[in-house]
Design an enzyme around this catalytic site. Structure first.
Site, short mmCIF file in Angstrom:
data_model
loop_
_atom_site.label_atom_id
_atom_site.label_comp_id
_atom_site.label_asym_id
_atom_site.label_seq_id
_atom_site.Cartn_x
_atom_site.Cartn_y
_atom_site.Cartn_z
N GLN A 234 4.40 -4.37 -5.53
CA GLN A 234 3.18 -3.66 -5.18
C GLN A 234 2.81 -2.61 -6.23
O GLN A 234 3.66 -1.80 -6.63
CB GLN A 234 3.32 -2.96 -3.84
CG GLN A 234 2.07 -2.19 -3.45
CD GLN A 234 2.06 -1.87 -1.98
OE1 GLN A 234 2.79 -0.99 -1.52
NE2 GLN A 234 1.27 -2.59 -1.22
N LEU A 250 3.03 9.42 -7.69
CA LEU A 250 2.19 8.92 -6.60
C LEU A 250 1.18 9.95 -6.09
O LEU A 250 1.49 11.12 -5.93
CB LEU A 250 3.08 8.48 -5.44
CG LEU A 250 2.35 7.71 -4.35
CD1 LEU A 250 1.91 6.35 -4.87
CD2 LEU A 250 3.23 7.53 -3.14
N GLU A 253 -1.79 7.63 -0.28
CA GLU A 253 -2.95 6.97 0.32
C GLU A 253 -3.57 7.85 1.40
O GLU A 253 -4.74 7.67 1.75
CB GLU A 253 -2.49 5.63 0.93
CG GLU A 253 -3.62 4.75 1.38
CD GLU A 253 -3.16 3.32 1.65
OE1 GLU A 253 -2.28 2.84 0.93
OE2 GLU A 253 -3.68 2.70 2.58
N ARG A 284 -3.95 -2.46 -0.68
CA ARG A 284 -3.59 -1.81 -1.93
C ARG A 284 -3.84 -2.69 -3.15
O ARG A 284 -4.26 -2.20 -4.20
CB ARG A 284 -2.13 -1.37 -1.89
CG ARG A 284 -1.93 -0.21 -0.95
CD ARG A 284 -0.50 0.21 -0.87
NE ARG A 284 -0.43 1.47 -0.11
CZ ARG A 284 0.71 2.06 0.22
NH1 ARG A 284 1.86 1.55 -0.14
NH2 ARG A 284 0.70 3.19 0.90
N HIS A 349 4.91 0.54 -7.47
CA HIS A 349 5.27 1.35 -6.32
C HIS A 349 6.37 0.77 -5.44
O HIS A 349 7.28 1.48 -5.02
CB HIS A 349 4.01 1.56 -5.48
CG HIS A 349 4.17 2.48 -4.33
ND1 HIS A 349 4.68 3.73 -4.48
CD2 HIS A 349 3.89 2.33 -3.01
CE1 HIS A 349 4.71 4.32 -3.29
NE2 HIS A 349 4.25 3.50 -2.39
N ARG A 384 2.25 -5.11 0.92
CA ARG A 384 2.71 -4.26 2.01
C ARG A 384 1.61 -3.29 2.41
O ARG A 384 0.94 -2.74 1.54
CB ARG A 384 3.93 -3.45 1.55
CG ARG A 384 4.43 -2.47 2.56
CD ARG A 384 5.68 -1.77 2.07
NE ARG A 384 5.42 -0.83 0.98
CZ ARG A 384 5.01 0.43 1.17
NH1 ARG A 384 4.79 0.89 2.39
NH2 ARG A 384 4.81 1.22 0.14
#
Lengths: 569, 251, 251
Positions: A234, A250, A253, A284, A349, A384
């Site tokens: 991902q 990061l 989200e 994503r 990620h 995911r």
């Protein structure tokens, strides 16, 4: 010959993130002796980086939510190459596990009625993510850590495991060394649970910490376990871009969950074009490729990303709901996100693929070897959903712990660890001190990262992947010539040589699997095969060690039973 | 007692110590506190020049012991603010740093070794009595407001003099100091574990939140009220001795 | 290209020395980036503990120019024109270079009685945001142990046998103020925990990277709770007259 310490346990858990801690607690509560090995100090595992929340259909905010909807969201997100049974178990058991965390002392944000507050997240139909601001992973790991300490688990912090040991076909323990002193340890155990997380460090731009080097997956591969769908990596759409030192860090989200919107350099809300329905909260892979596309077409931000704007939320709400993001941008990038938009770009990620496990128990294809969390595969398929990883950890961590405990208790035989295997392992691990060579493990790692970033990241081609494979095989060769100086005491160069072997194994598996999957699905995008192929939609790609070589095969995705399949008609 | 000893971490290399002017803060504190203390003892010992109608020096408020007390009446009252301030959580930090050097500033090497016992032994264990001084200080706040209201009355008529403003400022800042106190914060709501399940819990949470906000500025209230009481006494004293006159703003 | 000059402590419990490294500067570079550069280009065996490089895990604590901080959050452009001296934490026994043995902190954590509730099985808790907010602040702790390192009781008085340290106080406060916790840890605080050794000089609070108000929101309220139980005869009397919610003793 080199001396080593011996610590025997009924169950050995490798990795002390959410899954490892939950598994260790489950095995200890079953009355067995449990050892918990981790590369870092206790409570530092990558789980602390999880920000947005833990997905569970509690229905506290949106009463229409239930396990069927969560199950369907997960399968759709995963583009139907997930193991349906894992998705079913996950959706059914996640609420229990969240409430369990609360009963163990976790303090989630609350609704006005005093229930657990849930926030919306990408591709979840309802508001589903229980959270604590933007530091949900920390809350989870601290809660589990306290519980584990009280459960009488023996913790071995800062120990690297280098190999799994077998007696015949069965797992018989693990071998490793203390990072502090460089001394070796043998852990005889009838059952071993791998909870070692992912392998994001094989890419240059990643949100992962140094620990994510794929040790568990690589060790399991070496003893014959199957790796499944490892091409599915991902790429999170929003990582920091500038300054260079923080590239890839990061940006949760939850920023979009709380109402942040993406814009290109022309100020256009471009997600309206890519996914008019779910917009900024699309899945994503879609958002990541959209940002990538905007940059390719010349509408990127100054440092090659997109703008993510939360300013309309107001300073107070930003500081209350996204305190870490506020702090992160202010301290590391000199940007006040309450006043100006953030600059974001995709960052590697999460490993959706991993060890092939039994859905009920987390058992791998090697008897006595279990896996849970990111190192395992099956739940997330090709993509995911945010928040499903934290629930994955506790749902399957608990199951793996219980099943490994049962296996260990019911196994009558006493296992022998072959001494010659241990001695050969000592020689292998110490080789970088002894041999001639001039390769620097850190620089080899940088070369690997550059290759994977360029050729096996968000956009892939058959040709590029082939080149990547050649490069990986070259690096593998050169990695046998790394040379380390200094003592064995806390020697990061030496540690890197061990990690590098694991990363090279995983890189090879990722690239070979990506070559084999000649279609585009979820996180895996092939420019030369840009569409979904229904035939590949029925297949999982397996990497396995066979006669010393990595071989790629396929197995059929298990078909969904009728009553679940009806959810999608 | 401290018994454990460990090997020194760094021996041959010289650990760097902070290079900033960390000593400025403690130095200013020592100077201000010493000057104030000398003035306060002197002013309290005078026993005269503390009242000019309608003003009363805050050092002497309330005036007690008339008829039987032969020393300055200030001594009957002044131990209350003195005790409150000495046991104040903010001021403790300040004087432990500036006067005792425990530590003079953060991450600086200290000289004192195992003799340190913190607040676990006499006399510092008495710091736990802060709350009792708080109760008395609340009474004192009431008295100071009573005296401040008196200061608006000139010969039975409403008025405002410069002295009124001095006393008003003193009463306001003293109130701020007392009601931002850590013990007060604990008393009004900090002692509860669960607000929504306690009697009056929600109301107490609201009060606690307000006190918490004020508590963040407790140190400012400390110094402001200290200067205000000093200024008010000095003003009344100068007035009473005839050195200055009292400008009237409204009368 | 612009360079930073790093003077990094290299050594182990037998002693050590400072070594000088020149590192090319990139925009936004932090001290940890420079340490990684040194590992990759000069000394692969330079020991440092780190994980996330995002100020979330609290692994990379060190002392930069005499100030304890997280290396991943300390920008090099802060030090233009001066050398950057990087040392291991002083309070904990040295292992090698920048890595110290922090296991004592985990041993202390084991001595704190865990969260304990008496809610019926199978029912989700009903608690409100006002009930959880205080403890949520303490749950922000990333266990970087900078507070333990700078606490002068542990740092200079070698008080590990007498005082659990600020991190543990924050932990205990999070349990004591948990709306559903039923244990009473004030006995532990007063005896083994050694809360009286804290003289609230606030260095822990000043450098907490998570900006937890360690002293004002955790330690002082705990001191007040200890005072409630052990140093307040008035409260003891009130308690005996009107026993409120009973808490279980734990030491």
């Amino acid at each position: 010959m080199e001396q080593y310490e011996i610590f025997e346990h009924d169950v050995l858990v490798i990795g002390a993130g959410g899954a490892g801690l939950r598994a260790a607690i489950a095995a200890a509560e079953a009355g067995l002796t449990v050892g918990l090995v981790c590369k870092s100090l206790l409570g530092k595992a990558h789980t602390v980086m999880a920000e947005g929340g833990i997905a569970a259909a509690l229905g506290g905010v949106d009463p229409q939510d239930n396990w069927q909807v969560h199950f369907a969201d997960t399968m759709r997100g995963g583009q139907f190459i997930n193991d349906w049974r894992m998705a079913e178990i996950h959706a059914k058991e996640a609420p229990e596990r969240v409430l369990e965390l609360e009963r163990w002392g976790a303090l989630f944000d609350r609704t006005p009625e005093g229930k657990i507050l849930q926030r919306p997240f990408g591709a979840h139909t309802y508001r589903r993510l229980s959270h604590v601001g933007d530091r949900t992973g920390l809350e989870m790991i601290r809660t589990l850590q306290d519980r584990a300490i009280q459960a009488g688990i023996d913790v071995y912090p800062e120990v690297t495991t280098t190999a799994l040991l077998k007696d015949g076909a069965r797992i018989a323990g693990a071998f490793g060394y203390r990072r502090e002193t460089g001394r070796f340890i043998l852990f005889p155990a009838k059952a071993v649970i791998l909870a070692t997380g992912g392998w994001g460090r094989i890419w240059q731009v990643t949100s992962n910490s140094w620990e994510s080097t794929g040790d568990g997956a690589a060790m399991a591969y070496e003893v014959g376990a199957d790796l499944r769908d490892v091409e599915m990596m991902q790429v999170h759409p929003t990582g920091m871009v500038w300054p260079p030192g923080v590239r890839g860090l990061l940006v949760t989200e939850a920023v979009r969950g709380e109402g942040g919107v993406l814009r290109n350099s022309q100020g256009e809300r471009f997600m309206l074009r890519y996914d008019p329905q779910k917009k900024d909260l699309s899945s994503r892979d879609v958002v990541a490729r959209a940002i990538n596309q905007e940059v390719l077409e010349g509408r990127g931000s100054p440092h090659g990303g997109a703008f993510l704007d939360v300013t309309p939320l107001g300073a107070d709400r930003i500081r209350q709901k996204l305190p870490n993001m506020y702090d992160q941008y202010l301290k590391l990038a000199d940007i006040d996100i309450t006043k100006v938009p953030m600059e974001v770009a995709p960052t590697v990620h999460y490993a959706m693929g991993g060890l092939r496990v039994e859905p009920e128990s987390g058992a791998t294809t090697v008897p006595g070897l279990y896996a849970a969390g990111e190192v395992a595969s099956g739940l997330h398929g090709a993509n995911r959903l945010g928040g499903n990883s934290l629930s994955d950890l506790v749902v399957f961590g608990k199951r793996a712990g219980e099943c490994a405990a049962t296996y260990s208790r019911d196994l009558p035989a006493t296992l022998q660890v072959p001494r010659d295997v241990v001695e050969a392992e000592i020689v292998r691990v110490l080789a970088p001190f002894e041999r001639d060579g001039n390769e620097n493990p850190f620089l080899l790692h940088e070369e690997l990262q550059a290759t994977m970033q360029e050729r096996a990241s968000i956009i892939r081609t058959g040709e590029g992947l082939q080149k990547a494979l050649e490069k990986i095989l070259e690096l593998k060769e050169r990695s046998r010539r790394t040379r380390i100086t200094g003592s064995r005491m806390y020697n990061p160069g030496w540690h890197m040589t061990i990690d590098l072997d694991c990363m090279l194994t995983l890189s090879e598996a990722v690239v070979r699997a990506a070559i084999a999957r000649r279609e585009s699905r979820g996180a895996h995008y092939r420019l030369d095969h840009p569409n979904k192929d229904p035939e590949f939609g029925k297949l999982n790609i397996i990497a396995r060690k066979s006669r010393g070589e990595m071989t790629i095969t396929t197995v059929p995705v298990p078909p969904m039973p009728e009553e679940l399949a009806r959810l999608f008609t | 007692m401290i018994t454990q000893t460990r090997s020194p971490a760094v021996s041959s290399a010289v650990r760097p110590i902070r290079q900033d002017a960390w000593w400025v803060g403690p130095l200013i504190t020592v100077v201000v506190v010493v000057v104030f203390a000398v003035y306060a003892v002197w002013a309290a010992a005078q026993g005269t020049n503390y009242r000019v109608e309608p003003y009363l020096s805050p050092f002497y408020s309330p005036v007690l012991g008339e008829g039987w007390w032969t020393l300055s009446p200030a001594f009957l009252v002044i131990w209350i603010p003195l005790g409150f301030r000495l046991t104040c959580y903010y001021f403790r930090k300040t004087y432990y740093r500036s006067f005792f050097g425990d530590p003079p500033a953060c991450a600086l090497p200290e000289r004192r070794g195992a003799s340190y016992t913190g607040e676990s032994r006499f006399p510092f264990i008495l710091q736990n009595l802060h709350r009792y001084f708080l109760y008395l200080a609340i009474l004192l706040v009431v008295v100071h407001w009573y005296e401040t209201i008196q200061a608006f009355v000139f010969d039975g008529r409403f008025g405002i003099g410069l002295g009124t403003l001095f006393l008003l400022a003193e009463a306001v800042l003293l109130s701020g100091y007392v009601f931002s106190c850590h013990s007060f914060r604990h008393l009004v709501g900090g002692c509860l574990d669960c607000y929504s399940h306690s009697a009056l819990g929600r109301a107490r949470h609201r009060v606690w939140s307000r006190v918490s906000l004020m508590n963040e500025r407790h140190h400012l209230y400390f110094w402001a009220s200290l200067i205000a009481v000093w200024a008010a006494d000095l003003y009344v004293r100068l007035l009473a001795s005839g050195a200055i006159g009292d400008p009237r703003i409204i009368f | 290209m612009e360079e930073a000059i790093l003077r990094v402590f290299r050594g182990d419990s037998n002693g050590g020395e400072e070594r000088i490294y020149r590192v090319p500067l990139k925009p936004g570079m932090v001290v940890l980036d420079a340490i990684h550069y040194i590992q990759a280009h000069y000394d692969a065996d330079l020991a440092v503990r780190w994980n996330c490089k995002a100020a979330r895990c609290g692994s990379c604590s060190a002392e930069v120019n005499g100030r304890p901080r997280l290396m991943c959050k300390t920008r090099l452009d802060e030090f233009r024109g001066t050398d950057v001296r990087v040392y291991p934490l002083k309070t904990f026994p040295l292992i090698k270079d920048l890595v110290t043995d922090v296991s004592w902190n985990y041993q202390v954590a084991r001595q704190i009685p865990p969260f304990t509730h008496k809610e019926p099985e199978g029912k989700p808790f009903i608690v409100h945001q006002v009930d959880v907010e205080r403890a949520q602040e303490f749950h922000k702790c990333i266990e970087c142990f900078l507070c333990q390192n700078v606490c002068h009781v542990l740092r200079d008085h070698e008080g590990q046998s007498a005082y659990f340290g600020p991190r543990s106080m924050v932990k205990i406060a999070s349990l004591e103020m948990h709306p559903k916790d039923v244990l009473d840890r004030t006995g532990l605080l007063r005896e083994k925990g050694g809360i009286a050794y804290c003289n609230i000089t606030k260095c822990c609070e000043d450098l907490c990277p998570e900006e937890i108000h360690i002293t004002d929101n955790a330690i002082i309220p705990l001191k007040e709770r200890v005072a409630d139980k052990y140093y307040d005869p008035l409260r003891a009397l009130l308690r005996s007259l009107a026993p409120s919610r009973r808490r279980e003793e734990s030491t």
